[in-house]
Scaffold this motif. Structure first.
Motif, PDB file in Angstrom:
ATOM      1  N   THR A  86       0.871  -1.160  -0.277  1.00  0.00           N
ATOM      2  CA  THR A  86      -0.066  -0.115  -0.273  1.00  0.00           C
ATOM      3  C   THR A  86       0.915   1.186  -0.303  1.00  0.00           C
ATOM      4  OG1 THR A  86      -0.138   0.251   2.364  1.00  0.00           O
ATOM      5  CG2 THR A  86      -1.969  -0.685   1.206  1.00  0.00           C
ATOM      6  N   THR A  87       2.365   1.054   0.018  1.00  0.00           N
ATOM      7  CA  THR A  87       2.823   2.348   0.041  1.00  0.00           C
ATOM      8  C   THR A  87       3.046   2.740  -1.676  1.00  0.00           C
ATOM      9  OG1 THR A  87       5.044   1.037  -0.310  1.00  0.00           O
ATOM     10  CG2 THR A  87       4.483   0.936   1.420  1.00  0.00           C
ATOM     11  N   GLU A  88       3.030   2.599  -2.440  1.00  0.00           N
ATOM     12  CA  GLU A  88       3.153   3.183  -3.313  1.00  0.00           C
ATOM     13  C   GLU A  88       1.032   3.360  -4.355  1.00  0.00           C
ATOM     14  OE1 GLU A  88       5.629   4.026  -4.868  1.00  0.00           O
ATOM     15  OE2 GLU A  88       6.901   3.433  -3.223  1.00  0.00           O
ATOM     16  N   ALA A  89       1.528   4.586  -5.247  1.00  0.00           N
ATOM     17  CA  ALA A  89       0.191   4.829  -6.617  1.00  0.00           C
ATOM     18  C   ALA A  89       0.156   3.532  -6.943  1.00  0.00           C
ATOM     19  CB  ALA A  89       0.154   5.766  -7.081  1.00  0.00           C
ATOM     20  N   ILE A  90      -1.589   3.323  -7.073  1.00  0.00           N
ATOM     21  CA  ILE A  90      -1.973   2.501  -8.078  1.00  0.00           C
ATOM     22  C   ILE A  90      -1.923   2.539  -9.381  1.00  0.00           C
ATOM     23  CG2 ILE A  90      -4.159   0.993  -8.282  1.00  0.00           C
ATOM     24  CD1 ILE A  90      -4.818   0.778  -5.484  1.00  0.00           C
ATOM     25  N   THR A  91      -1.222   2.539 -10.399  1.00  0.00           N
ATOM     26  CA  THR A  91      -1.590   2.044 -11.805  1.00  0.00           C
ATOM     27  C   THR A  91      -2.043   0.666 -12.596  1.00  0.00           C
ATOM     28  OG1 THR A  91       1.317   1.413 -11.653  1.00  0.00           O
ATOM     29  CG2 THR A  91       0.077   4.255 -11.699  1.00  0.00           C
ATOM     30  N   THR A  92      -2.968   1.306 -12.807  1.00  0.00           N
ATOM     31  CA  THR A  92      -3.869  -0.276 -13.723  1.00  0.00           C
ATOM     32  C   THR A  92      -3.718  -0.127 -14.717  1.00  0.00           C
ATOM     33  OG1 THR A  92      -5.831   0.757 -13.672  1.00  0.00           O
ATOM     34  CG2 THR A  92      -5.595  -0.445 -11.780  1.00  0.00           C
ATOM     35  N   GLY A 101      -8.333  -3.123 -10.262  1.00  0.00           N
ATOM     36  CA  GLY A 101      -8.686  -1.906 -11.734  1.00  0.00           C
ATOM     37  C   GLY A 101      -7.213  -3.107 -12.121  1.00  0.00           C
ATOM     38  N   TYR A 102      -7.203  -3.700 -12.523  1.00  0.00           N
ATOM     39  CA  TYR A 102      -5.898  -4.137 -12.622  1.00  0.00           C
ATOM     40  C   TYR A 102      -6.736  -5.283 -13.719  1.00  0.00           C
ATOM     41  CZ  TYR A 102      -2.469  -2.818  -9.145  1.00  0.00           C
ATOM     42  OH  TYR A 102      -1.577  -2.191  -8.633  1.00  0.00           O
ATOM     43  N   ILE A 103      -6.180  -5.363 -14.783  1.00  0.00           N
ATOM     44  CA  ILE A 103      -6.478  -6.228 -15.972  1.00  0.00           C
ATOM     45  C   ILE A 103      -5.650  -7.226 -16.155  1.00  0.00           C
ATOM     46  CG2 ILE A 103      -6.896  -6.717 -18.183  1.00  0.00           C
ATOM     47  CD1 ILE A 103      -8.925  -5.077 -17.394  1.00  0.00           C
ATOM     48  N   LEU A 104      -6.188  -8.295 -15.637  1.00  0.00           N
ATOM     49  CA  LEU A 104      -5.420  -9.691 -15.987  1.00  0.00           C
ATOM     50  C   LEU A 104      -6.027 -11.297 -16.561  1.00  0.00           C
ATOM     51  CD1 LEU A 104      -4.779  -9.083 -12.138  1.00  0.00           C
ATOM     52  CD2 LEU A 104      -3.013  -9.164 -13.352  1.00  0.00           C
ATOM     53  N   GLY A 105      -4.854 -11.811 -16.034  1.00  0.00           N
ATOM     54  CA  GLY A 105      -5.832 -12.987 -17.892  1.00  0.00           C
ATOM     55  C   GLY A 105      -5.367 -14.156 -17.140  1.00  0.00           C
ATOM     56  N   VAL A 106      -6.595 -15.297 -17.488  1.00  0.00           N
ATOM     57  CA  VAL A 106      -5.986 -16.394 -17.590  1.00  0.00           C
ATOM     58  C   VAL A 106      -5.871 -17.476 -18.639  1.00  0.00           C
ATOM     59  CG1 VAL A 106      -6.852 -18.475 -15.995  1.00  0.00           C
ATOM     60  CG2 VAL A 106      -7.087 -16.482 -15.131  1.00  0.00           C
ATOM     61  N   TRP A 107      -5.061 -18.370 -18.959  1.00  0.00           N
ATOM     62  CA  TRP A 107      -5.477 -19.369 -19.575  1.00  0.00           C
ATOM     63  C   TRP A 107      -4.902 -21.102 -19.301  1.00  0.00           C
ATOM     64  CZ3 TRP A 107      -1.871 -23.166 -22.829  1.00  0.00           C
ATOM     65  CH2 TRP A 107      -0.908 -22.946 -21.929  1.00  0.00           C
ATOM     66  N   THR A 108      -5.387 -21.258 -20.432  1.00  0.00           N
ATOM     67  CA  THR A 108      -5.165 -23.293 -20.207  1.00  0.00           C
ATOM     68  C   THR A 108      -4.988 -23.618 -21.609  1.00  0.00           C
ATOM     69  OG1 THR A 108      -6.227 -25.115 -18.697  1.00  0.00           O
ATOM     70  CG2 THR A 108      -7.866 -24.166 -20.496  1.00  0.00           C
ATOM     71  N   GLU A 109      -4.369 -24.835 -21.611  1.00  0.00           N
ATOM     72  CA  GLU A 109      -4.333 -25.837 -22.548  1.00  0.00           C
ATOM     73  C   GLU A 109      -5.287 -26.431 -23.530  1.00  0.00           C
ATOM     74  OE1 GLU A 109      -2.423 -26.679 -20.022  1.00  0.00           O
ATOM     75  OE2 GLU A 109      -3.407 -27.947 -19.327  1.00  0.00           O
TER      76      GLU A 109
END
Length: 118
Positions: free
Chosen positions: A56-62, A109-117
């Motif tokens: 929590t020590t830095e700004a959120i940059t999503t 607000g982070y955009i993240l991914g999930v994958w599967t084979e």
């Protein structure tokens, strides 16, 4: 003790968050991560393969950074867990050479991914 990886290998991922307990709850429920608290402003996580942290020590940059992509054995089940935990699916399951993937927005607000084979 964690083994040090090979030179040039991704070794740690850090997220700036506004609410560490919320981040722990979200990622713990969806991906079963384990956590080690280092005071009120930092928690380390482990997914069994890579470690990282919530601070929590830095700004959120999503926006503007690389896309972090998680692996899941069952993408449909993981999507259900994401939605139950409050994630927004921003790109539904789609095919790509070798697998399927989706993108989601976590509570910060982070955009993240999930994958599967396939």
């Amino acid at each position: 003790m964690k083994e040090i990886g090979a030179n040039g290998q991704v070794d740690y991922v850090e997220f700036n968050v506004s609410d560490i307990p919320r981040a722990k709850k979200f990622y713990g429920e969806v991906f079963d991560w384990l956590f080690t608290d280092y005071g009120p402003t930092y928690t380390e996580f482990s997914d069994g393969r890579i470690n990282g942290g919530f601070t929590t020590t830095e700004a959120i940059t999503t926006a503007g950074g690389p896309l972090v992509i998680f692996y899941a054995k069952n993408l449909v089940e993981t999507q259900k867990k994401l939605q139950a935990a409050g994630a927004e699916i921003v790109k539904p399951i789609f095919a790509f050479p070798g697998g399927e993937r989706l993108h989601f927005k976590d509570p910060e607000g982070y955009i993240l991914g999930v994958w599967t084979e396939t």
